[in-house]
Scaffold this motif. Structure first.
Motif, PDB file in Angstrom:
ATOM      1  N   ALA A  89     -16.383   0.319   3.003  1.00  7.91           N
ATOM      2  CA  ALA A  89     -15.940  -1.032   2.630  1.00  7.91           C
ATOM      3  C   ALA A  89     -17.066  -2.034   2.850  1.00  7.91           C
ATOM      4  N   HIS A 131      -9.077   5.249   2.070  1.00  3.21           N
ATOM      5  CA  HIS A 131      -7.906   4.406   2.332  1.00  3.21           C
ATOM      6  C   HIS A 131      -6.624   5.189   2.041  1.00  3.21           C
ATOM      7  N   SER A 132      -6.617   5.951   0.950  1.00  5.67           N
ATOM      8  CA  SER A 132      -5.453   6.788   0.646  1.00  5.67           C
ATOM      9  C   SER A 132      -5.218   7.796   1.765  1.00  5.67           C
ATOM     10  N   VAL A 153     -11.976  -5.479   5.304  1.00  2.87           N
ATOM     11  CA  VAL A 153     -13.438  -5.418   5.305  1.00  2.87           C
ATOM     12  C   VAL A 153     -14.004  -5.719   3.909  1.00  2.87           C
ATOM     13  N   LEU A 154     -13.330  -5.242   2.866  1.00  5.15           N
ATOM     14  CA  LEU A 154     -13.804  -5.517   1.503  1.00  5.15           C
ATOM     15  C   LEU A 154     -13.947  -7.011   1.248  1.00  5.15           C
ATOM     16  N   MET A 156      -3.663   6.005   4.612  1.00  2.52           N
ATOM     17  CA  MET A 156      -2.245   5.755   4.338  1.00  2.52           C
ATOM     18  C   MET A 156      -1.443   7.028   4.605  1.00  2.52           C
ATOM     19  N   ASN A 181       0.825  -1.215   0.000  1.00  8.43           N
ATOM     20  CA  ASN A 181       0.000   0.000   0.000  1.00  8.43           C
ATOM     21  C   ASN A 181       0.857   1.263   0.000  1.00  8.43           C
ATOM     22  N   GLU A 239      -7.025  -8.015  -3.091  1.00  9.85           N
ATOM     23  CA  GLU A 239      -6.932  -6.721  -2.434  1.00  9.85           C
ATOM     24  C   GLU A 239      -5.946  -5.789  -3.124  1.00  9.85           C
ATOM     25  N   GLU A 246       1.020   4.096  -2.998  1.00  8.22           N
ATOM     26  CA  GLU A 246       0.783   5.535  -2.844  1.00  8.22           C
ATOM     27  C   GLU A 246       1.886   6.364  -3.490  1.00  8.22           C
ATOM     28  N   ALA A 285      -9.173  -1.355   4.934  1.00 10.81           N
ATOM     29  CA  ALA A 285      -9.988  -1.371   3.717  1.00 10.81           C
ATOM     30  C   ALA A 285     -10.088  -2.777   3.147  1.00 10.81           C
ATOM     31  N   GLU A 286      -8.956  -3.396   2.905  1.00  6.48           N
ATOM     32  CA  GLU A 286      -8.974  -4.724   2.278  1.00  6.48           C
ATOM     33  C   GLU A 286      -9.568  -5.772   3.201  1.00  6.48           C
ATOM     34  N   ARG A 330       2.136   6.113  -7.566  1.00 10.31           N
ATOM     35  CA  ARG A 330       0.985   6.624  -8.311  1.00 10.31           C
ATOM     36  C   ARG A 330       1.358   7.780  -9.229  1.00 10.31           C
ATOM     37  N   LEU A 366     -17.337  -6.748  -6.789  1.00 13.02           N
ATOM     38  CA  LEU A 366     -16.978  -7.308  -5.480  1.00 13.02           C
ATOM     39  C   LEU A 366     -17.512  -8.714  -5.222  1.00 13.02           C
ATOM     40  N   LEU A 414      -7.484  -2.102  -4.623  1.00 10.18           N
ATOM     41  CA  LEU A 414      -7.059  -0.808  -4.090  1.00 10.18           C
ATOM     42  C   LEU A 414      -6.088  -0.074  -4.996  1.00 10.18           C
ATOM     43  N   ARG A 460     -14.986 -11.742  -4.355  1.00 10.77           N
ATOM     44  CA  ARG A 460     -15.009 -12.530  -3.124  1.00 10.77           C
ATOM     45  C   ARG A 460     -15.085 -14.017  -3.418  1.00 10.77           C
ATOM     46  N   VAL A 504     -13.995   3.958  -0.780  1.00 13.46           N
ATOM     47  CA  VAL A 504     -12.975   3.183  -0.065  1.00 13.46           C
ATOM     48  C   VAL A 504     -11.585   3.642  -0.485  1.00 13.46           C
ATOM     49  N   ARG A 505     -11.380   3.760  -1.801  1.00 14.86           N
ATOM     50  CA  ARG A 505     -10.042   4.129  -2.281  1.00 14.86           C
ATOM     51  C   ARG A 505      -9.634   5.506  -1.791  1.00 14.86           C
ATOM     52  N   GLU A 549      -3.739   0.423   8.115  1.00  7.91           N
ATOM     53  CA  GLU A 549      -3.397   0.436   6.686  1.00  7.91           C
ATOM     54  C   GLU A 549      -4.066  -0.745   5.971  1.00  7.91           C
ATOM     55  N   LEU A 550      -4.577  -1.703   6.734  1.00  8.14           N
ATOM     56  CA  LEU A 550      -5.167  -2.912   6.151  1.00  8.14           C
ATOM     57  C   LEU A 550      -6.677  -2.971   6.343  1.00  8.14           C
ATOM     58  N   LEU A 559     -16.520   1.220  -3.669  1.00  8.08           N
ATOM     59  CA  LEU A 559     -15.085   1.193  -3.945  1.00  8.08           C
ATOM     60  C   LEU A 559     -14.448   2.568  -4.142  1.00  8.08           C
TER      61      LEU A 559
END
Lengths: 299, 299, 299, 299
Positions: free
Chosen positions: D215, D227-228, D189-190, D231, B163, B187, B167, D186-187, B170, B220, B191, B224, D223-224, D183-184, D220
């Protein structure tokens, strides 16, 4: 022994001559090429062969020549062993392949498979901080039954391990158990080990030779004095910078300061910069007369 | 991709053809040769070259071909990169040299020195469990300024690291950030990562291709379902025995059970014995129809 | 010294009497309570206090009594130190707090803060395999300037570390440097260390006392004989099962076989089962006469 | 939740009130006291009890209150659990005892022994970087059959482990699988995890609550974005200095900058000095409006 380099794929040939002359003059009983201090795995296969050939010619049989053949690839290790035999080496030295850790059954099979391919006697090289895998005692016991395996260099840094191996290998006379870190040479020999492979012997060969001799004959006061001196060398020369490669860098830099060889290092390492070199220089200045005095006084 | 072998220095040529046909039919977008699953560092340099050449001819440009060139020796990595270029590979993949851990300054210098020697674009291969050294974020930031470094495969197993790298990378469009362990593919892509290099894609290429596609478009429920399937594959195929090489052994054994290629492994590893093979066979029997169903249902 | 237990919060009082009588009869020069072998951190604070009180009464000043006060909580360590002082202990022994690793600056500050709170002199307990943090040399140098810090027990297992500490602590006469693992007692004392804290001395106190004496006066043949014996004890008693707690389990089981105390262990450990107990019993049967012979012969 | 302190054994009572009010206002669904971020094991047992009592009164049943009871001593963990029950906590949280690593059989027995002694439901706390031991999958499967074990907080940092646990725990509805490092979140829970225990929620509770919500419902793009943002918080607030305690220090310092509570830390740690505090302050200044914007925009 270090591998004197002019650049990443060029030997420092005259440096090699001077270093070999220097350590043989110091009384060492053998030369180990292409170990950790020799940057063995960092060099091209071509250069490794050239080093063995040249060293063999320079040593001319005065002491045994051991050549490291550790590689991640079984086939390449065998290729190196053959080249070492042709070049005149007396034995090869092999650690578990760096890369993925194998279990003890696999490690024993690895040795079983490689032994018949090797044209020279084999020393095991125990180096778990770098290879992630140690030769556990069951494998050592198995190795004692292989006539072609003639000893071990233990660079684990653990005297508990070394003591355990010494107890089990005692049954085979002549099986050589050598210790890697020179800070452990005194105790290794006092309690029955057979010697050491000392990086510092590139710089001060006589210090370690005489420490070994004193331990061999049980001269404790002299052992203590020379061991303290060896600790001093390690403290002043090997702990500059926080890098895991500090020992090799310190040794090569010291050899360069002494005019013995170039201090170029193969990637992924590089020689010390000016500030570190100055520290090595002043450490050498302080230590050299003390080593001389210790050798004289103690004699 | 695995390296199908007949013995330690002989490619299983027809196995190689079948495996490549199988994974291309599954829709993979690229082939990575000579990685960890490909036993890259265990093979002779000759065989590594032969593998790249033959694979290149078989792939014939249909997907990009990436070749691992990691070696303990800088010069040998460069030799491999040149051979890879001649053989028609599209990029090379390089982890820090296995052996002694270097610090981050040395690691960056190592890359600085090797970049001009490489005839192909470079992927970094982050593999700290085996190389002891990770590409820390400062080195990754530096790498983003090197046009010839075009991406990274992260096999650290740490999604915190992944992650963080995502970041910072990007800012450079097109820089490919791929994840190693397939248990993390879902994941990673959900993300913002760009894909994965999945050992399991040797066996079930379509599963990971469709999982990637589903994650890419944010579907999703399908993610899953397919992710659970991928977890199932890992649980049943990769965790037999307690060996660190269980993934490669499981994959090669499964490919052999499916008649795709020989399961010979280069030292220091060996193929599974009969009991493990039977477990793989019954796992495959149970999983194959479920994978098929999952791919259909989810579609 | 072990902590004889009837159950997780009940001392085996008569076992405690027998063990203390046994080790004092063997000639030990001090008792260390609540160390690793004493399961210190596994016991309730109440029981730790009871153990110190009872031991203090039983020892009655014949040898110094050292009490471990390591805890994850600073305040609880101080509480334990006060209880130890009231109960009549002579010194306290403290390792870095188990839990999150602190850096060396924090470790020094931790010691700076706790020293004025301690009513007794302090031994440092270097135990990096369990506490993740070692007392690095700068902290050791600082400790030498603190009159209330009177020594160190080093259970790092590294004789390189021990040798380095010995060199720097030499400047302060009377500062006691003791080694943890008994496999290292011989070399620690031969080269200038001041003794050991030997788990095996619970079983065979005279063996380690005489090994220490022989090393102290430089009687190398006797050192080698008794050191081999000590290696034998470790090999036969401490390596049953693959558990990190094998030493404590082996010692407690042996003491139980000898009728000295119960072998109950506090969670998270449990005593050996019947098969392991039978192995300990037959090992004891073989070793006991050899220890007796070695002690006589060598004398 | 952090433990606001005035000094090593004194709660910052008004700080505690403000922090609890702040995080409840942010919408968190529960409070976890005395975890790693709460410096649980560094505090005296007395203070741990006081914290639970006061927090319980302040929360007044609005959200569940979980109390960490990890200790090296079984008996002390039970004592803490009883105190937690009396003080009104809803569940206790327990990691393997820090100190000597036990094997998985011992770990399961430890849980078997402690379960009947605990007056409250139990969450497992998987924390191998600090406790050296993980709850392996067989123990997790066993735990699913214990009605009193109601969930796990996984702070291993490994999403491979988390994914594996999620697959096997799916069979027990209501068993809560929470992730430690934010940091984890998001993923986790997704892909089907049940939430997170986020240190950063002390500072920006709404950020993690909304990230969780997004999430949970599979939004999504939101979430992104969040999540950013999470981070970013980790990068700017948790990575100052190179200390393993950087997260706690960063969080406490940020809370102090925001006027929420004192940033005193129990030994072996200490609060940030002025230079680090200034970096946290300017990071907060930059991040606060961005968090606000992200929450608004994304909503």
């Amino acid at each position: 022994m270090v591998t004197p380099l002019k650049d990443r794929d060029t030997l420092d040939v005259s440096g090699l001559e001077r270093v070999i002359r220097h350590v043989l003059a110091g009384g060492v009983q053998g030369l180990f090429l292409l170990g950790t201090t020799g940057e063995g795995t960092s060099l091209s296969h071509r250069l490794r062969r050239e080093l063995i050939e040249r060293s063999s010619r320079l040593v001319a049989g005065r002491v045994p020549l051991l050549a490291g053949i550790t590689d991640t690839s079984f086939v390449e290790s065998v290729n190196l062993a053959r080249a070492a035999a042709e070049a005149g080496a007396d034995a090869v030295v092999l650690s578990p392949p760096y890369s993925m850790p194998e279990d003890q059954v696999e490690l024993r099979e690895y040795l079983e498979h490689i032994l018949p391919e090797l044209p020279l006697p084999l020393f095991l090289y125990n180096l778990p901080p770098l290879t992630k895998v140690a030769f556990e005692l069951d494998v050592v016991r198995w190795a004692l039954d292989q006539p072609r395996i003639v000893g071990m260099k233990d660079s684990s840094g653990s005297m508990i391990y070394f003591n355990r191996v010494r107890e089990v290998t005692r049954v085979r006379a002549g099986w050589a158990l050598l210790v890697g870190p020179e800070e452990l040479l005194a105790e290794a020999v006092l309690l029955g080990g057979h010697g050491g492979v000392c990086a510092g012997a590139n710089i001060f060969p006589r210090l370690y030779v005489e420490l070994y001799d004193a331990a061999e004959r049980g001269d404790l006061p002299r052992v203590r004095a020379l061991h303290s001196m060896a600790m001093r060398v390690a403290e002043e020369i090997y702990r500059i910078g926080s890098h895991s490669s500090a020992v090799i860098k310190g040794v090569k830099c010291a050899l360069s300061c002494l005019g013995l060889c170039d201090d170029f290092m193969a990637e992924p390492f590089h020689r010390f910069g000016e500030p570190e070199r100055r520290r090595i220089q002043s450490a050498l200045k302080a230590i050299q007369p003390e080593v001389a005095t210790a050798l004289k006084t103690a004699a």
